[in-house]
Design a protein around this motif. Structure first.
Motif, PDB file in Angstrom:
ATOM      1  N   ASP A  25       0.813  -1.228   0.000  1.00 40.05           N
ATOM      2  CA  ASP A  25       0.000   0.000   0.000  1.00 40.05           C
ATOM      3  C   ASP A  25       0.844   1.275   0.000  1.00 40.05           C
ATOM      4  OD1 ASP A  25       0.953   0.323   2.610  1.00 40.05           O
ATOM      5  OD2 ASP A  25      -1.017   0.205   3.558  1.00 40.05           O
ATOM      6  N   GLY A  26       2.168   1.137  -0.088  1.00 38.25           N
ATOM      7  CA  GLY A  26       3.064   2.285  -0.138  1.00 38.25           C
ATOM      8  C   GLY A  26       3.632   2.708   1.202  1.00 38.25           C
ATOM      9  N   SER A  43       7.813 -21.333   4.664  1.00 34.52           N
ATOM     10  CA  SER A  43       7.475 -20.853   3.331  1.00 34.52           C
ATOM     11  C   SER A  43       6.012 -20.441   3.221  1.00 34.52           C
ATOM     12  CB  SER A  43       7.797 -21.913   2.285  1.00 34.52           C
ATOM     13  OG  SER A  43       7.031 -23.081   2.533  1.00 34.52           O
ATOM     14  N   ASP A  44       5.152 -20.973   4.079  1.00 32.88           N
ATOM     15  CA  ASP A  44       3.722 -20.645   4.012  1.00 32.88           C
ATOM     16  C   ASP A  44       3.342 -19.432   4.854  1.00 32.88           C
ATOM     17  OD1 ASP A  44       4.243 -22.065   6.384  1.00 32.88           O
ATOM     18  OD2 ASP A  44       2.199 -22.824   6.489  1.00 32.88           O
ATOM     19  N   GLU A  45       4.290 -18.902   5.615  1.00 35.70           N
ATOM     20  CA  GLU A  45       3.985 -17.761   6.477  1.00 35.70           C
ATOM     21  C   GLU A  45       5.235 -16.913   6.699  1.00 35.70           C
ATOM     22  OE1 GLU A  45       2.191 -16.839  10.884  1.00 35.70           O
ATOM     23  OE2 GLU A  45       1.763 -18.769   9.979  1.00 35.70           O
ATOM     24  N   ARG A  46       5.555 -16.100   5.727  1.00 43.81           N
ATOM     25  CA  ARG A  46       6.713 -15.208   5.843  1.00 43.81           C
ATOM     26  C   ARG A  46       6.321 -13.989   6.676  1.00 43.81           C
ATOM     27  NH1 ARG A  46      10.559 -18.523   4.303  1.00 43.81           N
ATOM     28  NH2 ARG A  46      10.619 -18.982   2.095  1.00 43.81           N
ATOM     29  N   GLY A  73       4.689 -11.010   5.674  1.00 42.55           N
ATOM     30  CA  GLY A  73       5.387 -11.107   4.397  1.00 42.55           C
ATOM     31  C   GLY A  73       4.501 -10.848   3.201  1.00 42.55           C
ATOM     32  N   GLY A  74       3.229 -11.191   3.308  1.00 38.53           N
ATOM     33  CA  GLY A  74       2.298 -10.970   2.213  1.00 38.53           C
ATOM     34  C   GLY A  74       2.019  -9.511   1.926  1.00 38.53           C
ATOM     35  N   GLU A  75       2.396  -8.629   2.852  1.00 43.82           N
ATOM     36  CA  GLU A  75       2.182  -7.194   2.684  1.00 43.82           C
ATOM     37  C   GLU A  75       3.391  -6.475   2.102  1.00 43.82           C
ATOM     38  OE1 GLU A  75      -0.775  -5.684   3.179  1.00 43.82           O
ATOM     39  OE2 GLU A  75      -1.471  -7.735   3.524  1.00 43.82           O
TER      40      GLU A  75
END
Length: 85
Positions: A25-26, A43-46, A73-75
């Protein structure tokens, strides 16, 4: 390569550095990566725990906030690393 991802490669050998994390989102987080920081190896939850967060003024040096931050990690869009020395 024996290390399966660049994430694991970078964080397995990182001792200390200045980091600049830009979220999707910057939003930007500047911080110090040291012995109390952590990067997950699943690997499934960075995720990242940056031990010391800084404010980045328009001019002048970074200012310590005496805060830490946990980032999913997904952000994360990008992470920039600068050696402390």
């Amino acid at each position: 390569h024996v290390v399966p991802t660049s994430w694991e490669y970078q964080f397995s050998s990182l001792i200390e550095a200045w980091v600049l994390v830009v979220l999707k989102d910057g939003t930007t987080f500047a911080g110090y990566w040291g012995g109390k920081s952590f990067a997950s190896s699943r690997s499934d939850e960075r995720d990242l725990l940056i031990e010391r967060v800084y404010e980045i003024p328009e001019t002048g040096p970074w200012i310590s906030t005496n805060k830490s931050v946990l980032i999913s990690g997904g952000e994360i869009r990008t992470i920039e690393f600068t050696p402390t020395r």
